[in-house]
Motif scaffolding. Structure first.
Motif, PDB file in Angstrom:
ATOM      1  N   ALA A 190      -5.868 -46.981 -11.500  1.00  0.00           N
ATOM      2  CA  ALA A 190      -6.805 -45.900 -11.197  1.00  0.00           C
ATOM      3  C   ALA A 190      -7.952 -46.472 -10.374  1.00  0.00           C
ATOM      4  N   LEU A 191      -8.142 -45.919  -9.181  1.00  0.00           N
ATOM      5  CA  LEU A 191      -9.225 -46.358  -8.292  1.00  0.00           C
ATOM      6  C   LEU A 191     -10.255 -45.247  -8.174  1.00  0.00           C
ATOM      7  N   VAL A 216      -4.489 -45.677 -19.463  1.00  0.00           N
ATOM      8  CA  VAL A 216      -3.226 -46.212 -18.938  1.00  0.00           C
ATOM      9  C   VAL A 216      -2.873 -47.517 -19.649  1.00  0.00           C
ATOM     10  N   ARG A 217      -3.873 -48.372 -19.821  1.00  0.00           N
ATOM     11  CA  ARG A 217      -3.629 -49.668 -20.500  1.00  0.00           C
ATOM     12  C   ARG A 217      -3.143 -49.447 -21.936  1.00  0.00           C
ATOM     13  N   GLU A 218      -3.729 -48.457 -22.590  1.00  0.00           N
ATOM     14  CA  GLU A 218      -3.352 -48.171 -23.984  1.00  0.00           C
ATOM     15  C   GLU A 218      -1.894 -47.671 -24.032  1.00  0.00           C
ATOM     16  N   TYR A 219      -1.526 -46.798 -23.112  1.00  0.00           N
ATOM     17  CA  TYR A 219      -0.134 -46.331 -23.051  1.00  0.00           C
ATOM     18  C   TYR A 219       0.818 -47.486 -22.770  1.00  0.00           C
ATOM     19  N   CYS A 268     -13.733 -38.325  -8.539  1.00  0.00           N
ATOM     20  CA  CYS A 268     -12.348 -38.313  -8.064  1.00  0.00           C
ATOM     21  C   CYS A 268     -11.735 -39.686  -8.301  1.00  0.00           C
ATOM     22  N   VAL A 269     -10.480 -39.679  -8.725  1.00  0.00           N
ATOM     23  CA  VAL A 269      -9.759 -40.921  -9.004  1.00  0.00           C
ATOM     24  C   VAL A 269      -8.402 -40.866  -8.306  1.00  0.00           C
ATOM     25  N   VAL A 306       3.930 -42.027 -11.854  1.00  0.00           N
ATOM     26  CA  VAL A 306       4.035 -42.501 -13.240  1.00  0.00           C
ATOM     27  C   VAL A 306       2.661 -42.469 -13.919  1.00  0.00           C
ATOM     28  N   ILE A 307       1.628 -42.932 -13.246  1.00  0.00           N
ATOM     29  CA  ILE A 307       0.283 -42.913 -13.841  1.00  0.00           C
ATOM     30  C   ILE A 307      -0.189 -41.462 -14.001  1.00  0.00           C
ATOM     31  N   ARG A 308       0.129 -40.640 -13.016  1.00  0.00           N
ATOM     32  CA  ARG A 308      -0.186 -39.204 -13.118  1.00  0.00           C
ATOM     33  C   ARG A 308       0.397 -38.626 -14.409  1.00  0.00           C
TER      34      ARG A 308
END
Lengths: 271, 271
Positions: free
Chosen positions: B238-239, B263-266, B229-230, B197-199
């Motif tokens: 995201a790490l 991601v937070r904005e989405y 790299c994340v 989903v994050i991808r």
């Protein structure tokens, strides 16, 4: 599946078991299973099945929680089975059918089901090559884990798994033996395939229908040279494959019959 | 895992659930799961998670028994979640943690667990290439099934799965994004990897740290050209990966921070 089961040797009713006690297997597929033929109350090749189960557990310490070692012995499983069969009138001490062992979450679950319905002499047509899934050398496919969806999704579809090198590996429900040239050939464990109990019996015997039984790579392109094919598993023992990827193989029935005779002889000797 | 769960929308105690009602998932890994971040009672990207779950179920009709369609809607899951949180004082309507959905055996099981302990800004070192397991194009690895042993066995070991062509695929717990050349590159679904989903959010946004985000093959040999790299997943978002297969990547922290902001904005926009 019948309602009487055993958990770590204790007779229980299936409906009493709590999901909570099997969560690692349920959530993550972190468990291993064995399916055994039981005839007149006697489980076939029990010691071999338990040895395989212990080997898979030993290869996954740290991620699969094994049952106590004392429930993983042939004597303990025989005794648990006897108690279940005795406790359930629908089974009985002369039960013939299938026993299943699942090891994970610190427990060994023993359950029973009827034999699959199959006409005598009925074979298994293998018509579809699934060539997108298996990776040569994949060690995870050498263990019979409850992470079984890949195989489960292909059950009854006449599938042969083929690796990226075009090598035939196994069927979703058993190992494969091919009559090719002057030998009976079965794929290497590295293809990969399961180290099946019947597979190991046939390899130990070393001869089938007057020919040597050997582990060797079988390429998809070699199917045109195959004259017979047998699918082996612990419930059906040996099934003829009368058609393999478009090729008619009338020689499969005699080969399967020979294989069953070898397996029966081993089972008799091992008690 | 906490004791209050929901099964097809009905609030239950975990200890009341019977193994018997989840046998296909338990025996054969025939189920799918989603892990969601819940903040102050609100599940993040719920509609996207349910869409993925429905897609996996739709691709496995005939072997995985789906829950009733009406329990697989965002409204139904939000309502089930609200009821659980309200019913359990240890959770509460402002619960922050992890929700898990498991679909199989005609049921949708919703459960909760605490957030994983992780120091702020802590990264994930990926030091080991597991290159014997993943097959390019394997469709089974595009679904998050409970047949999860392959990934589960590698959790916390700093593993990157690499396919037979030497292409980096994913980590056991998330997708990977690499800063290489003048783009942020993530492996193709065919590598294979999960359609995370994050991808998908990062691909939709299309830009990260001023650079385009694209799907493209990343070979193991290209690691020497990678500058950041994340690792992405639905709980950690995201790490940073400060070290990847022997290479120090100080650029990872800024990239991870950018990714989290996107991601937070989405998540804010999608409610």
């Amino acid at each position: 599946m019948t309602g009487t089961v055993a958990v770590n040797g204790e007779v229980r009713r299936l409906e009493e078991l709590r999901l909570q006690d099997f969560l690692q297997s349920f959530f993550f597929g972190a468990g291993f299973f064995e399916t055994l033929l039981v005839e007149e109350g006697a489980p076939m090749f029990l010691a071999r099945h338990l040895a395989r189960l212990r080997e898979s557990l030993g290869a996954h310490t740290g991620c699969v929680h094994p049952p106590p070692p004392d429930v993983l012995t042939p004597e303990a499983v025989r005794e648990a089975m006897r108690r279940c069969l005795e406790a359930d009138a629908s089974l009985g001490l002369r039960f013939t059918g299938v026993a299943k062992l699942v090891a994970g979450d610190g427990r060994l679950l023993l359950s029973f089901s009827p034999l699959p319905q199959r006409a005598p002499g009925e074979g298994m047509v293998l018509e579809t090559a699934e060539d997108r899934c298996y990776r040569r050398g994949d060690p995870t496919l050498n263990h019979k884990s409850v992470s079984y969806l890949r195989q489960y999704a292909q059950l009854g579809r006449g599938t042969v798994f083929v690796n990226e090198a075009g090598e035939l590996c196994e069927a979703p429900n058993g190992n494969l033996f091919f009559l090719v040239g002057d030998a009976v050939v079965t794929p290497l464990l590295e293809a990969p395939c399961l180290p099946g109990v019947i597979r190991s019996v046939l390899l130990e015997q070393g001869r089938l229908g007057g020919m040597p039984v050997v582990e060797r790579t079988v390429l998809r392109g070699q199917v045109e040279d195959v004259r017979g094919c047998v699918l082996t598993n612990s419930v059906s023992l040996a099934l003829a494959v009368p058609r393999l990827l478009g090729r008619e193989l009338p020689g499969s029935h005699a080969l399967a019959e020979n294989a069953r005779a070898v397996v029966r002889e081993y089972a008799r000797r091992e008690g």
